[in-house]
Enzyme design. Structure first.
Site, short mmCIF file in Angstrom:
data_model
loop_
_atom_site.label_atom_id
_atom_site.label_comp_id
_atom_site.label_asym_id
_atom_site.label_seq_id
_atom_site.Cartn_x
_atom_site.Cartn_y
_atom_site.Cartn_z
N THR A 124 0.87 -1.19 0.00
CA THR A 124 0.00 0.00 0.00
C THR A 124 0.91 1.24 0.00
O THR A 124 0.98 1.96 0.98
CB THR A 124 -0.93 0.02 1.24
OG1 THR A 124 -0.12 -0.10 2.43
CG2 THR A 124 -1.94 -1.08 1.21
N PHE A 160 3.04 -6.45 12.90
CA PHE A 160 3.96 -5.55 13.60
C PHE A 160 5.40 -6.05 13.45
O PHE A 160 6.21 -5.92 14.36
CB PHE A 160 3.56 -5.44 15.08
CG PHE A 160 2.14 -4.98 15.28
CD1 PHE A 160 1.79 -3.65 15.05
CD2 PHE A 160 1.14 -5.87 15.66
CE1 PHE A 160 0.47 -3.23 15.22
CE2 PHE A 160 -0.18 -5.46 15.83
CZ PHE A 160 -0.51 -4.13 15.61
N ARG A 211 9.23 -6.26 12.25
CA ARG A 211 10.30 -5.38 11.80
C ARG A 211 11.16 -6.12 10.78
O ARG A 211 11.46 -7.30 11.00
CB ARG A 211 11.20 -4.96 12.97
CG ARG A 211 10.61 -3.98 13.92
CD ARG A 211 11.40 -3.96 15.21
NE ARG A 211 11.40 -5.27 15.84
CZ ARG A 211 12.26 -5.66 16.78
NH1 ARG A 211 13.20 -4.85 17.19
NH2 ARG A 211 12.20 -6.87 17.31
N GLU A 212 11.57 -5.44 9.74
CA GLU A 212 12.51 -6.06 8.80
C GLU A 212 13.78 -6.42 9.59
O GLU A 212 14.20 -5.67 10.45
CB GLU A 212 12.87 -5.09 7.68
CG GLU A 212 11.75 -4.90 6.70
CD GLU A 212 12.10 -3.94 5.57
OE1 GLU A 212 13.28 -3.76 5.28
OE2 GLU A 212 11.15 -3.37 5.01
N ASN A 256 2.75 2.76 14.47
CA ASN A 256 3.91 3.23 13.70
C ASN A 256 4.13 4.73 13.91
O ASN A 256 5.27 5.18 14.02
CB ASN A 256 3.74 2.91 12.21
CG ASN A 256 4.23 1.49 11.90
OD1 ASN A 256 4.69 0.78 12.79
ND2 ASN A 256 4.15 1.09 10.65
N CYS A 268 7.92 1.77 6.01
CA CYS A 268 6.71 1.89 6.83
C CYS A 268 6.54 3.25 7.50
O CYS A 268 5.53 3.92 7.26
CB CYS A 268 6.70 0.79 7.88
SG CYS A 268 6.87 -0.83 7.14
C1 UGA Z 1 8.41 -0.83 11.49
C2 UGA Z 1 7.80 -1.20 12.87
O1 UGA Z 1 8.81 -1.21 13.85
C3 UGA Z 1 7.13 -2.57 12.81
O2 UGA Z 1 6.48 -2.84 14.04
C4 UGA Z 1 6.07 -2.55 11.69
O3 UGA Z 1 5.45 -3.81 11.53
C5 UGA Z 1 6.75 -2.19 10.37
O4 UGA Z 1 7.38 -0.90 10.52
C6 UGA Z 1 5.67 -2.14 9.31
O5 UGA Z 1 4.77 -1.30 9.42
O6 UGA Z 1 5.66 -3.03 8.44
P1 UGA Z 1 10.66 -1.45 10.16
O7 UGA Z 1 10.24 -0.39 9.19
O8 UGA Z 1 11.09 -2.77 9.66
O9 UGA Z 1 9.45 -1.74 11.21
O10 UGA Z 1 11.88 -0.86 10.98
P2 UGA Z 1 12.16 -0.32 12.46
O11 UGA Z 1 13.05 -1.26 13.15
O12 UGA Z 1 10.93 0.07 13.14
O13 UGA Z 1 13.01 1.00 12.11
C7 UGA Z 1 12.42 2.10 11.40
C8 UGA Z 1 13.38 3.25 11.37
O14 UGA Z 1 13.55 3.80 12.68
C9 UGA Z 1 14.79 2.89 10.89
O15 UGA Z 1 15.30 3.91 10.08
C10 UGA Z 1 15.59 2.79 12.19
O16 UGA Z 1 16.97 3.02 12.01
C11 UGA Z 1 14.92 3.88 13.01
N1 UGA Z 1 15.10 3.70 14.46
C12 UGA Z 1 14.49 2.67 15.12
C13 UGA Z 1 15.85 4.62 15.18
O17 UGA Z 1 16.42 5.58 14.61
N2 UGA Z 1 15.97 4.49 16.54
C14 UGA Z 1 15.37 3.48 17.20
O18 UGA Z 1 15.50 3.43 18.45
C15 UGA Z 1 14.61 2.56 16.49
#
Ligand code: UGA
Length: 432
Positions: A86, A152, A154-155, A211, A263
């Site tokens: 989406t 939910f 995470r990659e 999110n 996401c």
């Molecule tokens: C995110 C959500 O965490 C998942 O729960 C959700 O299912 C997914 O989106 C989705 O909607 O499909 P994701 O995009 O795989 O997961 O990655 P995250 O680990 O959440 O990181 C997202 C961004 O935030 C990255 O750029 C990461 O570097 C950043 N981040 C994360 C930080 O800068 N600090 C943190 O403490 C955590």
């Protein structure tokens, strides 16, 4: 149970493989024949730790199969999961739901007995209502039920997140479907996952609100990091100090580059658009989007200052270009802003990523892929640690570089500033 996953991206493939591992018969459907044929050969289209082993194991024992035939796969199944993309619409903040609705129409052609249609794609509130209307054009309402069951995952951590979720959310307007899904998820519930049953529209909003909240938490600590840099204190101490308060919690409080991925950027925009649709000003999320958008400029300016406005002809080693570690995903990675900026300013970039070279940088001047961390660091003036892969955590800078004036810009605060300074090298982190 007999399950059908429509769409073999992160959500469909990971969930399909995990459901089959829990003992269900799963068919993963995709219209991309090459992808399906590759999957049958064990070739996985995405980088996700542990996924290949799980797919191979369950394909071999015949609990997991792959097909391009949506109609027959749906016919054979009791529960059908919609797991298609989406993306954000062009020139709009809204989610493009065309793939979801196309699948809804296809499913409506194949319902031969009662089926639960579960939407796992991230969709705005009321999308479930629309899917129901589409299917009801061809099928008697008694023969199907549309449920929302957001993911939910995470990659990079998707399998662990599937097996040990904090919660499983099922939004349904019919009790029978909730009961069947609770049964499907019972192996995870018995291991401690919380099961929340709620209305369909509520489940749809829970996904976006989760999110948006996580993106807010990250943006909040990133702004506190900006303040720490000015005051001369370490943001890591602040993250620990506030995270110990159980009301706040310590996770997702790591300051770093702008958040990216497929996401958070997309879903924060989409929830604002839903707010507009229902005449509600989501001003906090709007400012999160704005703050995150300006973050890459802010970090680029800081690098400029570190180099005394002298980026031209500097050699910069860029370690990790994806949006975070443990993924090969480049979507909305802040490297897509930082590297072109540095290249435009005349720097030579040697980038290394454990997941290989990236086509996104092919056409940029003076940007080349290094095959090893050492090649990237050797002869560089600056090392930027853009993601926190484990491979980067034990780098011996002295061994990899003879440059006594090497500058380390640690955008993930992997290293201890004092240890790097003891090596005689200059160290800059985020918020420290
Ligand atoms: C995110 C959500 O965490 C998942 O729960 C959700 O299912 C997914 O989106 C989705 O909607 O499909 P994701 O995009 O795989 O997961 O990655 P995250 O680990 O959440 O990181 C997202 C961004 O935030 C990255 O750029 C990461 O570097 C950043 N981040 C994360 C930080 O800068 N600090 C943190 O403490 C955590």
């Amino acid at each position: 149970m007999k399950l059908c996953m429509i769409g073999t991206g992160y959500v469909g493939l990971v969930s399909g493989a995990c459901f089959s591992d829990l003992g269900n018969d799963v068919i993963c459907v995709d219209k991309d024949l090459i992808k399906i044929n590759n999957l049958k050969k064990g070739i996985i289209p995405i980088y996700e730790p542990g996924l290949e082993e799980l797919v191979l194991k369950n394909y071999k024992n015949k609990r997991l199969n792959f097909s391009t035939d949506l109609i027959n796969s749906v016919k054979k199944s009791d529960i059908v999961f919609i797991c298609v993309g989406t993306p954000t619409k062009k020139n709009s903040n809204k989610a493009d739901l065309s793939q979801v609705y196309t699948v809804g129409r296809e499913i409506s052609k194949s319902i031969n007995k009662f089926k639960i249609i579960v939407n796992k794609s991230t969709v705005p509130v009321t999308t479930g209502d629309e899917i129901e209307k589409i299917i009801a054009k061809k099928v008697n309402k008694k023969n199907f039920s549309v449920v929302s069951n957001p993911e939910f995952l995470r990659e990079g951590e998707a399998i662990r997140d599937f097996i040990y979720p904090d919660r499983i959310v099922v939004g349904s307007n019919e009790e029978k479907s909730t009961r069947i899904l609770k049964n499907l998820y019972s192996p995870l519930v018995s291991k401690g996952a919380k099961f929340q049953s709620t209305k369909r529209r509520a489940a749809e909003l829970i996904k976006y609100a989760s999110n948006a909240f996580l993106a807010t938490k990250i943006t909040f600590i990133n702004e506190i990091a900006n303040l720490c840099e000015k005051i001369g204190i370490d943001v890591e101490d602040i993250s620990i100090g506030i995270g110990l308060d159980k009301r706040i919690g310590s996770r997702f409080l790591r300051a770093g580059p702008a958040y990216g991925g497929s996401c958070f950027p997309k879903d924060t925009k989409a929830i604002v658009s839903t707010g507009d649709q229902f005449r509600t000003n989501l001003s906090v999320i709007k400012s999160v989007i704005k703050s995150n958008k300006s973050r890459s400029d802010l970090l680029a300016k800081r690098l400029s200052l570190i180099l005394k406005n002298n980026i031209n002809n500097k050699t910069i080693s860029f370690l990790g270009v994806t949006f975070k570690a443990n993924t090969d995903d480049m979507r909305d990675s802040s490297s897509l802003k930082l590297i072109p900026y540095l290249s435009k300013k005349g720097a030579k970039i040697k980038y290394y990523d454990p997941t290989g070279s990236k086509k996104e940088f092919d056409k940029l001047k003076n940007v080349e892929f290094s095959k090893t961390i050492k090649d990237s660091i050797n002869n560089s003036d600056v090392v930027i640690l853009h993601t926190d892969w484990n491979d980067f955590k034990s780098i011996n800078f002295k061994k990899f570089s003879k440059n006594k004036k090497l500058i380390i810009y640690d955008m993930r605060n992997i290293f201890s500033p004092s240890k790097i300074k003891k090596l005689g090298l200059k160290y800059f982190g985020i918020g420290r």
